[in-house]
Design an enzyme around this catalytic site. Sequence first.
Site, mmCIF file in Angstrom:
data_model
loop_
_atom_site.group_PDB
_atom_site.id
_atom_site.type_symbol
_atom_site.label_atom_id
_atom_site.label_comp_id
_atom_site.label_asym_id
_atom_site.label_seq_id
_atom_site.Cartn_x
_atom_site.Cartn_y
_atom_site.Cartn_z
ATOM 1 N N LYS A 128 33.678 16.790 38.811
ATOM 2 C CA LYS A 128 32.479 16.074 39.607
ATOM 3 C C LYS A 128 32.530 14.322 39.060
ATOM 4 O O LYS A 128 32.457 14.428 37.889
ATOM 5 C CB LYS A 128 31.014 16.747 38.847
ATOM 6 C CG LYS A 128 30.262 15.939 39.221
ATOM 7 C CD LYS A 128 28.660 16.408 38.638
ATOM 8 C CE LYS A 128 28.187 16.115 37.869
ATOM 9 N NZ LYS A 128 27.064 16.119 36.793
ATOM 10 N N ASP B 135 23.213 21.403 36.291
ATOM 11 C CA ASP B 135 23.806 20.978 37.873
ATOM 12 C C ASP B 135 25.030 21.663 38.039
ATOM 13 O O ASP B 135 25.575 22.060 39.030
ATOM 14 C CB ASP B 135 25.232 19.642 37.136
ATOM 15 C CG ASP B 135 25.353 19.023 36.119
ATOM 16 O OD1 ASP B 135 24.029 18.360 36.059
ATOM 17 O OD2 ASP B 135 26.260 17.501 35.397
HETATM 18 O O1 C5P Z 1 20.875 21.685 31.749
HETATM 19 P P1 C5P Z 1 22.471 21.640 31.047
HETATM 20 O O2 C5P Z 1 22.254 22.868 30.161
HETATM 21 O O3 C5P Z 1 22.717 21.505 31.583
HETATM 22 O O4 C5P Z 1 21.538 20.605 30.275
HETATM 23 C C1 C5P Z 1 22.801 20.017 29.006
HETATM 24 C C2 C5P Z 1 21.462 18.251 28.319
HETATM 25 O O5 C5P Z 1 21.397 17.745 28.547
HETATM 26 C C3 C5P Z 1 19.858 19.186 28.352
HETATM 27 O O6 C5P Z 1 19.709 19.952 27.412
HETATM 28 C C4 C5P Z 1 19.738 18.594 27.907
HETATM 29 O O7 C5P Z 1 19.300 17.386 26.460
HETATM 30 C C5 C5P Z 1 19.609 16.946 28.627
HETATM 31 N N1 C5P Z 1 19.496 16.899 30.152
HETATM 32 C C6 C5P Z 1 18.274 16.181 29.888
HETATM 33 N N2 C5P Z 1 17.973 15.866 31.526
HETATM 34 C C7 C5P Z 1 18.914 16.261 32.508
HETATM 35 C C8 C5P Z 1 20.193 17.734 32.156
HETATM 36 C C9 C5P Z 1 19.894 16.955 30.993
HETATM 37 O O8 C5P Z 1 17.741 16.040 28.911
HETATM 38 N N3 C5P Z 1 18.131 16.108 33.462
#
Ligand code: C5P
Length: 268
Positions: free
Chosen positions: A8, A124
């Site tokens: 992406k 994502d």
């Molecule tokens: O949602 P995901 O597990 O992919 O996100 C990984 C990390 O990225 C989260 O633990 C957080 O620290 C950060 N994150 C965030 N805000 C978002 C997406 C991700 O703070 N919108």
Amino acid sequence: MKVVAPAKATLLLRVLGLRADGYHDLEALVVSLSEPYDDIETESIPGDRVELTVEGDSIVPTDETNLAWRAADALGGGVRLRLVKRIPSRAGLGGGSSDAAAVLRALDPSGEWAEGVAAGLGSDVPYCLRGGLARMRGRGEIVEPLPGGLAGLGVLVVVPPFRLSTPDVYRAWDELGGPRAVREIDAPAAVRPYASVLVNDLEPAAEAIEPRLRPWRDELESVVGAPAVMAGSGTAHLVLTDGAVDHLKTQVMEHFPDTEVWAATAVR
Ligand code: C5P
């Protein structure tokens, strides 16, 4: 069943603020790329176990900490997964989320269960279920597909040998007091219907915790003679042009021997 998990490209990332749940509200413009991509094969096995093998990247886990494993488990297990990694890890190209979404698509082509479990796997993953050009809001799970696509856009993807963890970059953004990006790059004509500039609010945070990033980017920009925007939480960088970027790939490969580089196009 065989499926492809594309990388992406984040063309625009505005981080709006820290939320009570620890995530960040954001606004992003993202698109799937023709390269790099991971390959995933799924095969049914008796019972409810998930078996995972990974080729091509020795640091990618093969246990329940792998998002592809968790995606298969969330749909009931009973599957053997063979994952061939080409998307670099910790580069901001969304490889883990794309792998998870590809597993959901393979195991549930109708999407009946997949959409319900996607956001629980990662911010994502809902976007990656459909891919293509889209706007993302909320913590990423609010997805607005943009069916027009980005015809004619060339995307040079360049990944330095040093990488960053997404939570570390968001934490640095908090500690810096929530900075806006200082650099805005004029968008190529193909992108302009959706965004006038390419910008990434996580650039100052990534540069604060990885001091090699900024000099590396300066050198990259002077080699290709064009500005580069950081992809997601880094460390990959993207050079976007109207037209092919193959000649830039050659220049980068000659100048940076330890850098991974792809000449890609946007995928609808
Ligand atoms: O949602 P995901 O597990 O992919 O996100 C990984 C990390 O990225 C989260 O633990 C957080 O620290 C950060 N994150 C965030 N805000 C978002 C997406 C991700 O703070 N919108």
